[in-house]
Design a protein around this motif. Structure first.
Motif, PDB file in Angstrom:
ATOM      1  N   UNK A  73     -10.311  72.529 -47.779  1.00  0.00           N
ATOM      2  CA  UNK A  73      -9.662  72.320 -49.071  1.00  0.00           C
ATOM      3  C   UNK A  73      -9.718  73.548 -49.983  1.00  0.00           C
ATOM      4  N   UNK A  74     -10.679  74.396 -49.829  1.00  0.00           N
ATOM      5  CA  UNK A  74     -10.791  75.583 -50.686  1.00  0.00           C
ATOM      6  C   UNK A  74     -10.092  76.809 -50.083  1.00  0.00           C
ATOM      7  N   UNK A  75      -9.468  76.642 -48.930  1.00  0.00           N
ATOM      8  CA  UNK A  75      -8.796  77.759 -48.268  1.00  0.00           C
ATOM      9  C   UNK A  75      -7.530  78.145 -49.028  1.00  0.00           C
ATOM     10  N   UNK A  76      -7.230  79.422 -49.045  1.00  0.00           N
ATOM     11  CA  UNK A  76      -6.036  79.913 -49.730  1.00  0.00           C
ATOM     12  C   UNK A  76      -4.815  79.951 -48.811  1.00  0.00           C
ATOM     13  N   UNK A  77      -5.014  79.667 -47.525  1.00  0.00           N
ATOM     14  CA  UNK A  77      -3.890  79.671 -46.585  1.00  0.00           C
ATOM     15  C   UNK A  77      -4.119  78.602 -45.519  1.00  0.00           C
ATOM     16  N   UNK A  78      -3.057  78.270 -44.814  1.00  0.00           N
ATOM     17  CA  UNK A  78      -3.137  77.276 -43.748  1.00  0.00           C
ATOM     18  C   UNK A  78      -3.685  77.918 -42.487  1.00  0.00           C
ATOM     19  N   UNK A  79      -4.503  77.168 -41.761  1.00  0.00           N
ATOM     20  CA  UNK A  79      -5.013  77.623 -40.462  1.00  0.00           C
ATOM     21  C   UNK A  79      -3.872  77.557 -39.441  1.00  0.00           C
ATOM     22  N   UNK A  80      -4.160  77.926 -38.206  1.00  0.00           N
ATOM     23  CA  UNK A  80      -3.146  77.879 -37.152  1.00  0.00           C
ATOM     24  C   UNK A  80      -2.755  76.444 -36.827  1.00  0.00           C
ATOM     25  N   UNK A  81      -1.576  76.294 -36.260  1.00  0.00           N
ATOM     26  CA  UNK A  81      -1.056  74.996 -35.848  1.00  0.00           C
ATOM     27  C   UNK A  81      -1.976  74.379 -34.792  1.00  0.00           C
ATOM     28  N   UNK A  82      -2.539  73.209 -35.086  1.00  0.00           N
ATOM     29  CA  UNK A  82      -3.474  72.571 -34.155  1.00  0.00           C
ATOM     30  C   UNK A  82      -2.761  71.875 -32.998  1.00  0.00           C
ATOM     31  N   UNK A  83      -1.447  71.677 -33.115  1.00  0.00           N
ATOM     32  CA  UNK A  83      -0.708  71.067 -32.005  1.00  0.00           C
ATOM     33  C   UNK A  83      -0.385  72.085 -30.924  1.00  0.00           C
ATOM     34  N   UNK A  84      -0.474  73.369 -31.268  1.00  0.00           N
ATOM     35  CA  UNK A  84      -0.163  74.456 -30.346  1.00  0.00           C
ATOM     36  C   UNK A  84       1.274  74.285 -29.858  1.00  0.00           C
ATOM     37  N   UNK A  85       1.485  74.011 -28.594  1.00  0.00           N
ATOM     38  CA  UNK A  85       2.846  73.852 -28.073  1.00  0.00           C
ATOM     39  C   UNK A  85       3.255  72.385 -27.947  1.00  0.00           C
ATOM     40  N   UNK A  86       2.362  71.475 -28.308  1.00  0.00           N
ATOM     41  CA  UNK A  86       2.657  70.046 -28.226  1.00  0.00           C
ATOM     42  C   UNK A  86       3.416  69.585 -29.458  1.00  0.00           C
ATOM     43  N   UNK A  87       3.923  68.360 -29.401  1.00  0.00           N
ATOM     44  CA  UNK A  87       4.481  67.713 -30.576  1.00  0.00           C
ATOM     45  C   UNK A  87       3.750  66.386 -30.762  1.00  0.00           C
ATOM     46  N   UNK A  88       3.840  65.842 -31.975  1.00  0.00           N
ATOM     47  CA  UNK A  88       3.270  64.533 -32.280  1.00  0.00           C
ATOM     48  C   UNK A  88       4.440  63.583 -32.522  1.00  0.00           C
ATOM     49  N   UNK A  89       4.814  62.803 -31.500  1.00  0.00           N
ATOM     50  CA  UNK A  89       5.966  61.911 -31.650  1.00  0.00           C
ATOM     51  C   UNK A  89       5.714  60.844 -32.713  1.00  0.00           C
ATOM     52  N   UNK A  90       6.798  60.361 -33.297  1.00  0.00           N
ATOM     53  CA  UNK A  90       6.695  59.275 -34.265  1.00  0.00           C
ATOM     54  C   UNK A  90       5.969  58.097 -33.624  1.00  0.00           C
ATOM     55  N   UNK A  91       5.040  57.511 -34.378  1.00  0.00           N
ATOM     56  CA  UNK A  91       4.289  56.356 -33.895  1.00  0.00           C
ATOM     57  C   UNK A  91       3.059  56.698 -33.092  1.00  0.00           C
ATOM     58  N   UNK A  92       2.770  57.968 -32.905  1.00  0.00           N
ATOM     59  CA  UNK A  92       1.612  58.394 -32.127  1.00  0.00           C
ATOM     60  C   UNK A  92       0.522  58.988 -33.018  1.00  0.00           C
TER      61      UNK A  92
END
Length: 109
Positions: free
Chosen positions: A44-63
């Motif tokens: 919460x105190x970070x000034x920028x977003x970390x790397x994408x935790x999904x990497x090359x995956x996607x999170x489909x709707x409902x999952x």
């Protein structure tokens, strides 16, 4: 002398566990109606977003996906998702030790 050593040992025990930080996870559920292509979890105190935790995956709707968090300063995080259309959904300062995240259209930025 024994009391002083016992107190010192207790203080070391607590300071060691505090220094280790937060180790846990947060479960993020996609209930937006769209697939999520990017998911960012930052302290919460970070000034920028970390790397994408999904990497090359996607999170489909409902999952749901579990994001492991190790050695963080605390259990308070900001979490942002970005869907297939580029829309973003953000929750701020969530205590992941107590709550998981369910992204809905109400969370759209």
């Amino acid at each position: 002398m024994k009391k002083a050593l016992a107190l010192f040992a207790v203080l070391c025990l607590f300071s060691g566990s505090a220094a280790a930080g937060f180790d846990g996870y947060v479960e993020v559920t996609n209930d937006t109606g769209y697939d999520i292509y990017y998911l960012y979890v930052s302290h919460a105190k970070s000034k920028s977003w970390e790397e994408d935790v999904l990497d090359e995956d996607i999170l489909p709707d409902g999952h749901t996906v579990r994001v492991n968090l190790r050695g963080a300063k605390s259990s308070i995080f900001d979490i942002r998702a970005q869907d297939e259309d580029g829309d973003t959904y953000t929750v701020w300062e969530i205590d992941v030790a107590r709550d998981d995240v369910v992204f809905t259209l109400d969370d759209m930025d």
